[in-house]
Design a protein around this motif. Structure first.
Motif, PDB file in Angstrom:
ATOM      1  N   GLN A 241       0.840  -1.202   0.000  1.00  0.00           N
ATOM      2  CA  GLN A 241       0.000   0.000   0.000  1.00  0.00           C
ATOM      3  C   GLN A 241       0.869   1.243   0.000  1.00  0.00           C
ATOM      4  OE1 GLN A 241      -2.977  -1.327   3.229  1.00  0.00           O
ATOM      5  NE2 GLN A 241      -4.077   0.143   1.956  1.00  0.00           N
ATOM      6  N   TYR A 242       0.282   2.316  -0.512  1.00  0.00           N
ATOM      7  CA  TYR A 242       1.017   3.569  -0.630  1.00  0.00           C
ATOM      8  C   TYR A 242       0.194   4.752  -0.129  1.00  0.00           C
ATOM      9  CZ  TYR A 242       3.735   0.950  -4.165  1.00  0.00           C
ATOM     10  OH  TYR A 242       4.499   0.024  -4.841  1.00  0.00           O
ATOM     11  N   LEU A 243       0.905   5.719   0.472  1.00  0.00           N
ATOM     12  CA  LEU A 243       0.358   7.065   0.621  1.00  0.00           C
ATOM     13  C   LEU A 243       0.765   7.818  -0.631  1.00  0.00           C
ATOM     14  CD1 LEU A 243       1.030   8.175   4.325  1.00  0.00           C
ATOM     15  CD2 LEU A 243      -1.200   7.937   3.212  1.00  0.00           C
ATOM     16  N   ILE A 244      -0.196   8.465  -1.276  1.00  0.00           N
ATOM     17  CA  ILE A 244       0.104   9.171  -2.513  1.00  0.00           C
ATOM     18  C   ILE A 244      -0.303  10.636  -2.422  1.00  0.00           C
ATOM     19  CG2 ILE A 244      -0.076   7.131  -3.961  1.00  0.00           C
ATOM     20  CD1 ILE A 244      -2.881   8.124  -4.795  1.00  0.00           C
ATOM     21  N   THR A 245       0.389  11.453  -3.197  1.00  0.00           N
ATOM     22  CA  THR A 245       0.056  12.857  -3.357  1.00  0.00           C
ATOM     23  C   THR A 245       0.339  13.208  -4.811  1.00  0.00           C
ATOM     24  OG1 THR A 245       0.415  15.084  -2.457  1.00  0.00           O
ATOM     25  CG2 THR A 245       2.350  13.657  -2.625  1.00  0.00           C
ATOM     26  N   THR A 246       0.562  14.471  -5.104  1.00  0.00           N
ATOM     27  CA  THR A 246       0.891  14.887  -6.473  1.00  0.00           C
ATOM     28  C   THR A 246       2.113  15.794  -6.451  1.00  0.00           C
ATOM     29  OG1 THR A 246      -0.486  16.889  -6.437  1.00  0.00           O
ATOM     30  CG2 THR A 246      -1.557  14.838  -7.106  1.00  0.00           C
ATOM     31  N   ARG A 247       2.761  15.918  -7.595  1.00  0.00           N
ATOM     32  CA  ARG A 247       3.899  16.837  -7.704  1.00  0.00           C
ATOM     33  C   ARG A 247       3.453  18.268  -7.464  1.00  0.00           C
ATOM     34  NH1 ARG A 247       8.385  13.724  -7.234  1.00  0.00           N
ATOM     35  NH2 ARG A 247       8.140  11.834  -8.493  1.00  0.00           N
ATOM     36  N   ARG A 248       2.234  18.564  -7.857  1.00  0.00           N
ATOM     37  CA  ARG A 248       1.702  19.913  -7.643  1.00  0.00           C
ATOM     38  C   ARG A 248       1.630  20.233  -6.160  1.00  0.00           C
ATOM     39  NH1 ARG A 248      -3.965  22.282 -10.240  1.00  0.00           N
ATOM     40  NH2 ARG A 248      -3.869  24.350  -9.261  1.00  0.00           N
ATOM     41  N   VAL A 249       1.164  19.291  -5.367  1.00  0.00           N
ATOM     42  CA  VAL A 249       1.109  19.495  -3.918  1.00  0.00           C
ATOM     43  C   VAL A 249       2.517  19.618  -3.347  1.00  0.00           C
ATOM     44  CG1 VAL A 249       0.462  18.430  -1.723  1.00  0.00           C
ATOM     45  CG2 VAL A 249      -1.122  18.359  -3.650  1.00  0.00           C
ATOM     46  N   LEU A 250       3.427  18.802  -3.838  1.00  0.00           N
ATOM     47  CA  LEU A 250       4.798  18.825  -3.335  1.00  0.00           C
ATOM     48  C   LEU A 250       5.542  20.115  -3.682  1.00  0.00           C
ATOM     49  CD1 LEU A 250       5.892  15.137  -4.049  1.00  0.00           C
ATOM     50  CD2 LEU A 250       5.396  16.161  -1.817  1.00  0.00           C
ATOM     51  N   SER A 251       4.993  20.896  -4.579  1.00  0.00           N
ATOM     52  CA  SER A 251       5.623  22.179  -4.905  1.00  0.00           C
ATOM     53  C   SER A 251       5.284  23.266  -3.890  1.00  0.00           C
ATOM     54  CB  SER A 251       5.192  22.635  -6.311  1.00  0.00           C
ATOM     55  OG  SER A 251       3.807  22.981  -6.329  1.00  0.00           O
ATOM     56  N   ASP A 252       4.377  22.957  -2.961  1.00  0.00           N
ATOM     57  CA  ASP A 252       3.950  23.908  -1.932  1.00  0.00           C
ATOM     58  C   ASP A 252       4.676  23.566  -0.628  1.00  0.00           C
ATOM     59  OD1 ASP A 252       2.637  25.236   0.157  1.00  0.00           O
ATOM     60  OD2 ASP A 252       0.678  25.090  -0.804  1.00  0.00           O
ATOM     61  N   PRO A 253       5.595  24.429  -0.148  1.00  0.00           N
ATOM     62  CA  PRO A 253       6.349  24.128   1.082  1.00  0.00           C
ATOM     63  C   PRO A 253       5.469  23.858   2.292  1.00  0.00           C
ATOM     64  CG  PRO A 253       7.361  25.954  -0.095  1.00  0.00           C
ATOM     65  CD  PRO A 253       6.050  25.693  -0.768  1.00  0.00           C
ATOM     66  N   ALA A 254       4.364  24.589   2.425  1.00  0.00           N
ATOM     67  CA  ALA A 254       3.474  24.383   3.562  1.00  0.00           C
ATOM     68  C   ALA A 254       2.832  22.999   3.512  1.00  0.00           C
ATOM     69  CB  ALA A 254       2.397  25.464   3.592  1.00  0.00           C
ATOM     70  N   LYS A 255       2.392  22.606   2.328  1.00  0.00           N
ATOM     71  CA  LYS A 255       1.791  21.278   2.168  1.00  0.00           C
ATOM     72  C   LYS A 255       2.838  20.195   2.402  1.00  0.00           C
ATOM     73  CE  LYS A 255      -2.343  22.469   0.280  1.00  0.00           C
ATOM     74  NZ  LYS A 255      -3.685  22.060   0.738  1.00  0.00           N
TER      75      LYS A 255
END
Length: 355
Positions: A241-255
């Protein structure tokens, strides 16, 4: 345990309890017939990003949008890990893996849990998706079972036989791995594509020679059909299993910072769940889901403990092998480089939470 969602379909009312349990079990997708920008599989020596750390300062106005499939919030709440977060959590609940992936496409969520099939499809379709944490659950939730009275005993005996699965889900991945272990491919069997909840009934009628069944339906089917049996040599690898996000989210330092905190909280919640199984069964399955204790014990008993693993060459190579199996089976038209959807920056968060 093995969570998130299953597309339940049109279950009858008397099956509601079982379907509710199973909706916490799967994070699977229906595969689209989509292409890939990659001409061939790339090396899985390392994640594509060189980032190995993340910001830790979380601004006061930060919100983390979490896509849940009846598993994240309940476990975090019961483990006491949902309180005191230095950011606001905006929860959304999804009935199935495909709906969660659509939410990611629409930039409506920041993080969620899936099984190992969605990243393969993301890599093939070019969807913005990033795997940021991984863990293994013990095998046991899936099984290759026969129709009543079948002479089939081993995976090799499946050659030329009808095998029931739900294509485009972890059931198909399980079958592909099992066949591959004895040198067979999907083309060596005749696929019967059914809804997950219909496979046991199809086997009982003799509509297929074998099928991939899931708990708690596997146990119920074998009890009702004593001349049916599990097939020897089926896939015994851990369930990923994985926790997933997006590159777009990872571009936000707060996120980014909030994600690091969330990962650690999730790991601690899973550790609590795996070490407090009786309490988890009573408070979650029985009290919240209204599921019989016996059914809950089957699921919990085959799904714990969970082991978190780093995003590295080992975890990526396992995912690449699955992607290659989907390609060789004809599900994907081209080989894909699965490493493109893995991101190693939260390995440090995993290591910290394990102390």
């Amino acid at each position: 345990m093995f969570p998130p969602a299953l597309r339940a379909g049109r279950g009858r009312p008397r099956r509601t309890a079982v379907l509710t349990v199973m909706s916490t079990f799967f994070a699977v997708l229906a595969l689209a017939a989509c292409g890939s920008d990659a001409d061939s599989a790339g090396s899985a020596d390392a994640p594509t990003t060189a980032v190995t750390s993340y910001p830790t300062t979380i601004p006061a106005n930060t919100t983390l949008r979490v896509g849940d499939q009846n598993q994240l919030k309940a476990t975090l709440d019961l483990a006491g890990q949902s309180t005191g977060t230095p950011y606001k959590v905006d929860w959304s609940t999804f009935a199935s893996g495909p709906l969660l992936l659509e939410a990611f496409r629409a930039s409506a969520v920041d993080i969620g849990v899936v099984a190992d099939t969605p990243p393969v499809i993301a890599a093939a379709s070019g969807q913005d998706l990033a795997v940021i944490a991984a863990w293994n659950n013990p095998p046991g939730q899936l099984a290759l079972t026969t129709k009543p009275g079948s002479p089939i005993r081993s995976v090799a005996d499946l050659k030329g036989k009808k095998v029931a699965i739900t294509t485009g889900t972890i059931l198909q991945a399980y079958l592909l791995r099992s066949l591959d272990s004895v040198g067979l491919e999907q083309k060596d069997v005749s696929i019967v594509n059914l809804a997950i909840t219909d496979i046991s009934a199809a086997l009982a009628r003799g509509d297929a020679d074998a099928g991939v069944t899931v708990e708690p339906l596997s146990t119920a089917y074998l009890q009702a059909n004593p001349t049916a049996h599990k097939i020897d040599g089926a896939d015994a690898s851990p369930m990923v299993q994985y926790l997933i996000t997006t590159r777009r989210v990872l571009s936000d330092p707060a996120k980014q910072a909030a994600l690091g905190d969330f990962i650690q909280r999730w790991m601690k919640a899973v550790d609590w769940r795996d070490s407090h199984t009786e309490e988890y069964i009573d408070k979650y399955y029985v009290e919240q889901l209204k599921v019989p204790v016996s059914t809950a014990k089957v699921l919990v008993g085959t799904g714990v403990p969970s082991t978190f693993v780093p995003i590295d060459a080992t975890s990526i190579s396992g995912a690449q092998k699955l992607a290659d199996l989907f390609y060789s089976s004809g599900v994907l038209p081209k080989k894909v480089d699965i490493s493109k959807v893995f991101d190693a920056r939260y390995n440090s968060a995993v290591k910290e939470a394990q102390k």
